[in-house]
Design an enzyme around this catalytic site. Structure first.
Site, PDB file in Angstrom:
ATOM      1  N   TYR A  53       1.553   5.060  -2.683  1.00 24.48           N
ATOM      2  CA  TYR A  53       1.625   6.548  -2.180  1.00 24.48           C
ATOM      3  C   TYR A  53       3.046   6.986  -2.624  1.00 24.48           C
ATOM      4  O   TYR A  53       3.054   8.123  -2.867  1.00 24.48           O
ATOM      5  CB  TYR A  53       1.295   6.555  -0.655  1.00 24.48           C
ATOM      6  CG  TYR A  53      -0.299   6.864  -0.640  1.00 24.48           C
ATOM      7  CD1 TYR A  53      -0.874   7.845  -1.031  1.00 24.48           C
ATOM      8  CD2 TYR A  53      -1.092   5.835  -0.209  1.00 24.48           C
ATOM      9  CE1 TYR A  53      -2.314   8.067  -1.228  1.00 24.48           C
ATOM     10  CE2 TYR A  53      -2.440   5.841  -0.205  1.00 24.48           C
ATOM     11  CZ  TYR A  53      -2.876   7.160  -0.595  1.00 24.48           C
ATOM     12  OH  TYR A  53      -4.363   7.118  -0.676  1.00 24.48           O
ATOM     13  N   ARG A  75      -9.683 -10.666 -12.842  1.00 22.16           N
ATOM     14  CA  ARG A  75      -8.490 -10.118 -13.402  1.00 22.16           C
ATOM     15  C   ARG A  75      -7.478 -11.141 -13.464  1.00 22.16           C
ATOM     16  O   ARG A  75      -7.769 -12.449 -13.149  1.00 22.16           O
ATOM     17  CB  ARG A  75      -7.883  -8.898 -12.499  1.00 22.16           C
ATOM     18  CG  ARG A  75      -7.383  -9.539 -11.178  1.00 22.16           C
ATOM     19  CD  ARG A  75      -6.824  -8.595 -10.227  1.00 22.16           C
ATOM     20  NE  ARG A  75      -5.665  -7.995 -10.461  1.00 22.16           N
ATOM     21  CZ  ARG A  75      -4.673  -7.480  -9.594  1.00 22.16           C
ATOM     22  NH1 ARG A  75      -5.043  -7.293  -8.420  1.00 22.16           N
ATOM     23  NH2 ARG A  75      -3.687  -7.136 -10.160  1.00 22.16           N
ATOM     24  N   ARG A  76      -6.356 -10.883 -14.101  1.00 20.51           N
ATOM     25  CA  ARG A  76      -5.180 -11.856 -14.200  1.00 20.51           C
ATOM     26  C   ARG A  76      -5.608 -13.420 -14.912  1.00 20.51           C
ATOM     27  O   ARG A  76      -5.588 -14.180 -14.355  1.00 20.51           O
ATOM     28  CB  ARG A  76      -4.651 -11.943 -12.874  1.00 20.51           C
ATOM     29  CG  ARG A  76      -4.176 -10.815 -12.341  1.00 20.51           C
ATOM     30  CD  ARG A  76      -3.305 -11.363 -10.883  1.00 20.51           C
ATOM     31  NE  ARG A  76      -2.365 -10.397 -10.772  1.00 20.51           N
ATOM     32  CZ  ARG A  76      -1.518 -10.292  -9.479  1.00 20.51           C
ATOM     33  NH1 ARG A  76      -2.026 -11.142  -8.535  1.00 20.51           N
ATOM     34  NH2 ARG A  76      -0.513  -9.544  -9.314  1.00 20.51           N
ATOM     35  N   HIS A 122       0.942  -1.538   0.015  1.00 18.78           N
ATOM     36  CA  HIS A 122       0.062  -0.064   0.041  1.00 18.78           C
ATOM     37  C   HIS A 122       0.809   1.265   0.055  1.00 18.78           C
ATOM     38  O   HIS A 122       0.731   2.160  -0.850  1.00 18.78           O
ATOM     39  CB  HIS A 122      -1.111  -0.054   0.919  1.00 18.78           C
ATOM     40  CG  HIS A 122      -2.193   1.257   0.816  1.00 18.78           C
ATOM     41  ND1 HIS A 122      -3.086   1.489  -0.114  1.00 18.78           N
ATOM     42  CD2 HIS A 122      -1.729   2.582   1.360  1.00 18.78           C
ATOM     43  CE1 HIS A 122      -3.438   2.483   0.010  1.00 18.78           C
ATOM     44  NE2 HIS A 122      -2.829   3.091   1.003  1.00 18.78           N
ATOM     45  N   HIS A 150      -9.359   0.022 -11.820  1.00 21.14           N
ATOM     46  CA  HIS A 150      -9.157   1.185 -10.815  1.00 21.14           C
ATOM     47  C   HIS A 150      -7.410   1.928 -10.816  1.00 21.14           C
ATOM     48  O   HIS A 150      -7.408   2.863 -10.957  1.00 21.14           O
ATOM     49  CB  HIS A 150      -9.238   0.730  -9.405  1.00 21.14           C
ATOM     50  CG  HIS A 150      -8.674   1.428  -8.163  1.00 21.14           C
ATOM     51  ND1 HIS A 150      -8.985   2.844  -7.821  1.00 21.14           N
ATOM     52  CD2 HIS A 150      -7.767   1.102  -7.554  1.00 21.14           C
ATOM     53  CE1 HIS A 150      -8.530   3.249  -6.776  1.00 21.14           C
ATOM     54  NE2 HIS A 150      -7.603   2.446  -6.416  1.00 21.14           N
ATOM     55  N   PHE A 151      -6.636   0.646 -10.789  1.00 20.77           N
ATOM     56  CA  PHE A 151      -5.302   1.317 -10.587  1.00 20.77           C
ATOM     57  C   PHE A 151      -4.667   1.698 -11.968  1.00 20.77           C
ATOM     58  O   PHE A 151      -3.583   2.392 -12.095  1.00 20.77           O
ATOM     59  CB  PHE A 151      -4.250   0.375  -9.919  1.00 20.77           C
ATOM     60  CG  PHE A 151      -3.812  -1.128 -10.609  1.00 20.77           C
ATOM     61  CD1 PHE A 151      -3.378  -1.129 -11.625  1.00 20.77           C
ATOM     62  CD2 PHE A 151      -4.428  -2.160 -10.148  1.00 20.77           C
ATOM     63  CE1 PHE A 151      -3.109  -2.403 -12.204  1.00 20.77           C
ATOM     64  CE2 PHE A 151      -4.470  -3.447 -10.559  1.00 20.77           C
ATOM     65  CZ  PHE A 151      -3.519  -3.546 -11.778  1.00 20.77           C
ATOM     66  N   HIS A 152      -5.323   1.373 -13.281  1.00 19.74           N
ATOM     67  CA  HIS A 152      -4.961   2.383 -14.322  1.00 19.74           C
ATOM     68  C   HIS A 152      -5.602   3.628 -14.464  1.00 19.74           C
ATOM     69  O   HIS A 152      -5.042   4.488 -15.108  1.00 19.74           O
ATOM     70  CB  HIS A 152      -5.515   1.493 -15.606  1.00 19.74           C
ATOM     71  CG  HIS A 152      -4.523   0.261 -15.816  1.00 19.74           C
ATOM     72  ND1 HIS A 152      -4.626  -0.949 -15.329  1.00 19.74           N
ATOM     73  CD2 HIS A 152      -3.530   0.121 -16.954  1.00 19.74           C
ATOM     74  CE1 HIS A 152      -3.532  -1.735 -15.915  1.00 19.74           C
ATOM     75  NE2 HIS A 152      -3.148  -1.124 -16.681  1.00 19.74           N
TER      76      HIS A 152
END
Ligand code: HEM
Ligand SMILES: [Cu+2]
Length: 551
Positions: free
Chosen positions: A229, A441-442, A225, A376-378
């Site tokens: 950041y 995913r994956r 996590h 989300h993380f793209h």
């Protein structure tokens, strides 16, 4: 800072060190972008990988080179030159440490890359046990981490030297921010270094038979996590300090920016369980506690949004804008150095909202391990962060190479940003939608034995491939511009923009530089969030798992 600061140039020797990091980062972009394209094509169902190449091999390449290599090298390079620019040229000793760190990281990257290419390490960038890779893959990743510590020591040394020379004064804002990110990175990487060195390496070498999966994953997410950041804070540096200067405005508040960074230092680490909400073996009470700490991060995030838009509005009104949104028209929409990171900022709005969904225990059950998460993380790392890094490159690369961003390149850079926005809207939007319908995913393309549910995903997977192909064009454009700025653009002076605070008299409270205090609180929070669950895991440890090679 005053007009003199505009002429300050990063010393050529420091610039070379920065550029070395950027070369690796952009090679990673080329390789990772290619892998990304192949993934969306495979998942559309219309394309198969040739020559027996496995989907997980490609996906490991993509995750490692974009998620780990591109980000770490770009961030280390950027922070080093930002410190050199704001706290003064590095000493020879500091620069030597920088080169040492760079080469250790590069050696580690090559080692890990070779193992992935030999298909000895198709364990994805999270290398979850009990999947077992070749020992050299783990060793390579260890070297990347150790090298990043040596690189980080440059920033710590430069900061300490500045404070010594300027007693009682707050450090330059960009230096302060680079330091916070470096400290957070060092605390966080202790977790992943521990699992790699003490669990995964001995296990992959055959020195021990089994691995404790729960502990390994917990140590990974203790790091995983804050990793996100660590990606985000350099983008925040650009948003807080550099963008105001580019638009011709001022930083809304220097102290508020520093406080935001301190809050990230405190609340980024003791929250790894929000990635393990569906993991057995962790008491729900501790998951709940870490989820609460997770939600604390919303505070500095909203503080950032407030500051940025306050800067934009204040600037617009100072240019005579009226009405509720008149100031929007005054922003420099034709300047790639502004608009490309601005697209990134906008993407952070849906990205942040999605993050709140992911971190909520109940809603997490709906989206867990679906391709929603990838969507989300793209938006976060692959748009907000990456577009900001591209925006930084448009002035930083020519600044360091003694060249200029021409008007033609500026136009192309805007086209690049627009391609990214369109491509990502399709790709990430499709991922979010398919994820809600349950698409995992994956996973390569599968019709799941003709299941009706899987058939629902196919249209989204086609949209995903269309979006991904547009994104790939964006990557080609970016690489073209990077090569131009590094080697071919006309010689000249490109500014390294550093903003100043709106109120010149503002002096940041020195308590914000009290590292004993902040690191002390950070460690206490970490101990509180992790000690008891860790003891639980050790006391109730299962027999452990042997290694699996499923590819
Ligand atoms: C051409 C642009 C890109 C395309 C087409 C693309 C496509 C994809 C796809 C389809 C997946 C999921 C595959 C699956 O779960 O089966 C994925 C995963 C991922 N992508 Fe990208 N992506 C692109 C750019 C980026 C960038 C710029 C970053 C980061 C800086 C990034 C980071 C990641 C990461 C970390 C994963 C997770 C890998 C894993 O699950 O192990 N991607 N990408
Ligand atoms: Cu997280």
């Amino acid at each position: 800072m005053n007009s003199v600061s505009e002429k300050i140039k990063v010393d050529r020797r420091d610039g070379k060190l920065g550029m070395a990091h950027f070369y690796v980062a952009f090679i990673a972009l080329a390789v990772g972008g290619m892998a990304g394209l192949l993934q969306v094509l495979v998942r559309s169902g219309k394309f198969q990988l040739p020559a027996g190449i496995g989907y997980y091999q490609i996906l490991t390449v993509h995750g490692v080179v974009l998620g780990l290599v591109l980000t770490t090298f770009f961030i280390m390079g950027f922070q080093i030159v930002a410190v050199s620019r704001t706290s003064g040229t590095l000493t020879n000793k500091q620069r030597l440490a920088g080169w040492t760190g760079f080469w250790i990281m590069t050696a580690g990257t090559i080692m890990a890359a070779v193992m992935i290419l030999l298909n000895e390490a198709s364990v994805l960038y999270t290398f979850y046990a009990p999947l077992q890779a070749h020992a050299l893959y783990y060793l390579g990743l260890t070297l990347v981490i150790v090298g990043s510590w040596v690189d980080g020591s440059v920033i710590i040394m430069a900061y300490a030297a500045w404070r010594k020379k300027n007693p009682g004064k707050p450090s330059p804002l960009l230096t302060f921010m680079s330091l916070v990110n470096t400290l957070m990175w060092i605390i966080a990487t202790i977790g992943v270094a521990s699992t790699v060195l003490f669990q995964l390496l001995p296990w992959s070498l055959g020195l021990v038979e089994t691995v404790d999966v729960a502990i390994s994953r917990t140590l990974f997410w203790y790091f995983g996590h804050p990793l996100v950041y660590f990606w985000l804070l350099p983008a925040y540096m650009a948003w807080y300090v550099i963008i105001p200067k580019i638009i011709g405005g001022k930083i809304f508040s220097d102290s508020l920016a520093r406080l935001t960074f301190i809050l990230f230092l405190l609340f980024s680490i003791p929250v790894g369980f929000h990635h393990q909400l569906l993991e057995p073996g962790i008491d729900p009470a501790w998951k709940f506690f870490q989820v609460i700490l997770t939600f604390m991060v919303i505070i500095p995030s909203l503080m950032t949004a407030f500051s940025l838009f306050a800067t934009f509005e204040t600037f617009g009104r100072s240019k005579g804008a009226t009405g509720l949104f008149g100031w929007l028209k005054k922003l420099p929409w034709g300047d790639a150095r502004f608009i490309v990171p601005f697209i990134g900022m906008l993407s952070f709005i849906p990205a942040g909202a999605g993050g709140i969904i992911n971190a909520s225990h109940q809603m997490n059950q709906v989206v867990h391990n679906t391709i929603w998460v990838t969507g989300h993380f793209h938006l976060t790392v692959a748009t907000a962060v990456v577009l900001t890094f591209f925006g930084i490159s448009y002035w930083l690369v020519p600044h360091l190479t003694g060249r200029t961003l021409t008007r033609a390149m500026n136009k192309l850079a805007i086209v690049q940003g627009v391609f990214w926005a369109i491509g990502m809207t399709f790709m990430s939007g499709a991922m979010h939608a398919a994820g809600l319908l349950g698409a995992p995913r994956r996973s390569a393309y599968s019709e799941y034995g003709g299941a009706a549910q899987a058939a629902e995903w196919i249209p989204y997977q086609i949209a995903q491939a269309v979006g991904g192909s547009i994104l790939f064009l964006g990557i080609i454009l970016m690489l073209y511009i990077f090569i131009n700025l590094a080697f071919f653009a006309p010689k000249g002076e490109e500014e390294f923009p550093v903003g100043e605070a709106a109120d010149k008299r503002e002096k940041a409270p020195m308590v914000l530089e009290n590292w004993k205090l902040w690191l002390g609180i950070a460690v206490l929070l970490i101990l509180f969030a992790y000690t008891i669950p860790f003891m639980d895991m050790i006391q109730n440890a299962p027999i452990g798992s042997k290694g699996y090679k499923l590819w």
